[in-house]
Design a protein around this motif. Structure first.
Motif, mmCIF file in Angstrom:
data_model
loop_
_atom_site.group_PDB
_atom_site.id
_atom_site.type_symbol
_atom_site.label_atom_id
_atom_site.label_comp_id
_atom_site.label_asym_id
_atom_site.label_seq_id
_atom_site.Cartn_x
_atom_site.Cartn_y
_atom_site.Cartn_z
ATOM 1 N N PRO A 48 13.460 9.927 -20.448
ATOM 2 C CA PRO A 48 12.871 8.397 -19.485
ATOM 3 C C PRO A 48 11.566 7.742 -20.268
ATOM 4 C CG PRO A 48 12.393 10.924 -19.242
ATOM 5 C CD PRO A 48 12.574 11.218 -20.395
ATOM 6 N N GLN A 49 12.054 6.700 -19.945
ATOM 7 C CA GLN A 49 11.152 5.283 -20.343
ATOM 8 C C GLN A 49 10.264 4.586 -18.341
ATOM 9 O OE1 GLN A 49 12.225 2.717 -23.404
ATOM 10 N NE2 GLN A 49 13.782 4.191 -23.756
ATOM 11 N N VAL A 50 10.002 5.989 -18.273
ATOM 12 C CA VAL A 50 9.169 4.758 -16.141
ATOM 13 C C VAL A 50 8.630 3.503 -16.705
ATOM 14 C CG1 VAL A 50 8.555 5.640 -14.531
ATOM 15 C CG2 VAL A 50 9.686 6.982 -15.527
ATOM 16 N N HIS A 51 7.963 3.067 -15.565
ATOM 17 C CA HIS A 51 7.359 1.612 -16.171
ATOM 18 C C HIS A 51 6.082 2.228 -15.316
ATOM 19 C CE1 HIS A 51 5.354 -2.280 -16.670
ATOM 20 N NE2 HIS A 51 5.264 -2.707 -15.415
ATOM 21 N N ARG A 52 5.014 2.371 -15.680
ATOM 22 C CA ARG A 52 3.674 2.756 -14.799
ATOM 23 C C ARG A 52 3.052 1.817 -13.667
ATOM 24 N NH1 ARG A 52 5.139 8.120 -14.511
ATOM 25 N NH2 ARG A 52 5.803 9.401 -16.923
ATOM 26 N N GLU A 53 3.784 0.370 -14.097
ATOM 27 C CA GLU A 53 2.589 -0.256 -13.200
ATOM 28 C C GLU A 53 3.012 -1.306 -11.764
ATOM 29 O OE1 GLU A 53 1.438 -3.426 -16.193
ATOM 30 O OE2 GLU A 53 1.174 -1.673 -17.395
ATOM 31 N N GLY A 54 4.358 -0.386 -11.785
ATOM 32 C CA GLY A 54 5.391 -1.136 -10.765
ATOM 33 C C GLY A 54 5.596 -2.620 -10.559
ATOM 34 N N LEU A 55 6.141 -2.785 -11.822
ATOM 35 C CA LEU A 55 6.973 -4.203 -12.208
ATOM 36 C C LEU A 55 8.513 -4.140 -11.734
ATOM 37 C CD1 LEU A 55 4.636 -6.230 -13.955
ATOM 38 C CD2 LEU A 55 4.650 -6.660 -12.005
ATOM 39 N N ARG A 56 8.740 -2.868 -12.219
ATOM 40 C CA ARG A 56 10.131 -2.507 -12.713
ATOM 41 C C ARG A 56 10.253 -1.037 -12.636
ATOM 42 N NH1 ARG A 56 8.778 -5.296 -17.800
ATOM 43 N NH2 ARG A 56 8.245 -3.968 -19.568
ATOM 44 N N ALA A 57 11.708 -0.759 -12.854
ATOM 45 C CA ALA A 57 11.824 0.729 -12.470
ATOM 46 C C ALA A 57 11.335 0.958 -14.146
ATOM 47 C CB ALA A 57 12.864 0.665 -11.964
ATOM 48 N N SER A 58 11.974 0.687 -15.525
ATOM 49 C CA SER A 58 12.427 1.421 -16.554
ATOM 50 C C SER A 58 11.795 -0.028 -17.790
ATOM 51 C CB SER A 58 13.426 1.811 -16.765
ATOM 52 O OG SER A 58 13.496 2.763 -17.429
ATOM 53 N N ASN A 59 11.240 1.327 -18.298
ATOM 54 C CA ASN A 59 11.145 -0.114 -20.027
ATOM 55 C C ASN A 59 11.826 0.441 -20.984
ATOM 56 O OD1 ASN A 59 8.661 -1.406 -18.485
ATOM 57 N ND2 ASN A 59 7.187 0.950 -19.982
ATOM 58 N N LYS A 60 13.331 0.931 -20.826
ATOM 59 C CA LYS A 60 14.318 0.998 -21.409
ATOM 60 C C LYS A 60 15.099 0.155 -21.384
ATOM 61 C CE LYS A 60 16.254 5.043 -21.256
ATOM 62 N NZ LYS A 60 17.168 6.355 -21.011
ATOM 63 N N GLY A 61 15.188 -0.840 -22.621
ATOM 64 C CA GLY A 61 16.231 -1.535 -23.313
ATOM 65 C C GLY A 61 17.754 -1.357 -22.681
ATOM 66 N N VAL A 121 0.485 -1.537 -0.448
ATOM 67 C CA VAL A 121 -0.522 -0.136 0.052
ATOM 68 C C VAL A 121 0.601 0.718 0.410
ATOM 69 C CG1 VAL A 121 -1.794 1.507 1.298
ATOM 70 C CG2 VAL A 121 -1.927 -0.900 1.027
ATOM 71 N N PRO A 122 0.723 2.007 -1.210
ATOM 72 C CA PRO A 122 1.705 3.412 -0.616
ATOM 73 C C PRO A 122 1.561 4.077 0.517
ATOM 74 C CG PRO A 122 -0.075 2.932 -2.922
ATOM 75 C CD PRO A 122 -0.334 2.081 -2.007
ATOM 76 N N ILE A 123 2.708 5.088 0.869
ATOM 77 C CA ILE A 123 2.114 5.653 1.987
ATOM 78 C C ILE A 123 2.379 7.023 1.009
ATOM 79 C CG2 ILE A 123 2.600 3.703 3.376
ATOM 80 C CD1 ILE A 123 5.664 4.995 3.524
ATOM 81 N N SER A 124 2.217 8.483 2.767
ATOM 82 C CA SER A 124 2.716 9.241 1.871
ATOM 83 C C SER A 124 4.193 10.029 3.240
ATOM 84 C CB SER A 124 1.992 10.468 3.451
ATOM 85 O OG SER A 124 1.993 10.104 4.299
ATOM 86 N N HIS A 125 4.420 11.115 2.452
ATOM 87 C CA HIS A 125 5.418 11.543 2.334
ATOM 88 C C HIS A 125 6.555 11.595 4.076
ATOM 89 C CE1 HIS A 125 9.103 12.974 3.228
ATOM 90 N NE2 HIS A 125 9.214 14.405 3.516
ATOM 91 N N GLU A 126 4.847 11.909 5.472
ATOM 92 C CA GLU A 126 4.863 11.444 6.077
ATOM 93 C C GLU A 126 5.485 10.550 6.590
ATOM 94 O OE1 GLU A 126 2.388 12.973 4.831
ATOM 95 O OE2 GLU A 126 3.464 15.640 5.211
ATOM 96 N N GLU A 127 4.493 9.455 6.445
ATOM 97 C CA GLU A 127 4.476 8.368 7.337
ATOM 98 C C GLU A 127 5.829 7.931 6.538
ATOM 99 O OE1 GLU A 127 -0.086 6.054 6.923
ATOM 100 O OE2 GLU A 127 1.303 6.657 4.680
#
Length: 219
Positions: A115-128, A62-68
């Motif tokens: 930047p080729q950010v992976h948006r689904e949270g499985l990996r950091a990047s979509n860049k080969g 579960v994502p948390i806030s910066h304060e948490e």
């Protein structure tokens, strides 16, 4: 095996490096075939190609806030682990086995600086990272695994694979020697002779070890 090189200075050097690392289980006599050794990215890509899926914990957090996040740093490691367990929610979602890996091939239509950010949270990047497609890379690596260099240092490569290799800047006849005897050519810098020479000049050195030998391996 240990990989000591600190800098990879061109695309051809990156290809040689990737193949050297993937060949480690064969070199160390831990497997007879690349697809037999489970603890490599190559194995995960092969299994994903067959459609094999694995459970993913990426969706359980579960994502948390910066304060948490700031508050977490003041807690002990044991407390952080307990908090982590409490925030997990078992989704049971499964993904292809190589979903955690960046793609093998660079997208020729995308600028390398974009930047080729992976948006689904499985990996950091979509860049080969390689200028070669997965099918050609797989065949090249399988060929190298089965063909140790001859005493002359050269082994003939089938033409379709040879063409793919030339496009990457590697001399086909030298591929087997280059990968099997990687440490003969490279120490702290990996790449073609000209790229290694430019890098040496950039850091105030006269040369990098192996750059003369490497000149025979790269276009």
């Amino acid at each position: 095996g240990r990989f000591k090189a600190q800098r990879i200075v061109d695309d051809a050097g990156l290809l040689a490096c990737a193949m050297y690392v993937d060949l480690n289980p064969i070199r160390a006599a831990m497997a007879e075939a690349l697809e037999d050794y489970r603890h490599t990215s190559f194995y995960d890509r092969i299994e994903a190609e067959k459609g094999r899926q694995i459970p993913s914990a990426a969706f359980d957090l579960v994502p948390i806030s910066h304060e948490e996040s700031v508050a977490q740093r003041s807690k002990s490691l044991a407390e952080q682990r307990e908090d982590l367990k409490a925030k997990k929610k078992a989704t049971g979602k499964r993904v292809l086995q190589d979903s955690w890996l960046a793609p093998l091939s660079l997208d020729a239509e995308v600028q390398s600086s974009d930047p080729q950010v992976h948006r689904e949270g499985l990996r950091a990047s979509n860049k080969g990272f390689l200028r070669i497609d997965w099918s050609s890379y797989k065949k090249l690596l399988a060929w190298v695994a089965e063909n140790k260099p001859l005493a002359s240092g050269t082994v003939a490569l089938p033409k379709p694979l040879s063409d793919a290799l030339i496009a990457c800047g590697v001399v086909p006849e030298m591929l087997s020697d280059l990968v099997w005897n990687f440490k003969k050519y490279f120490s702290r810098c990996v790449g073609g002779s000209e790229s290694m020479s430019s890098d040496a000049e950039r850091i105030g050195r006269r040369w990098h070890r192996g750059q003369r030998s490497a000149a025979a391996c790269f276009n």
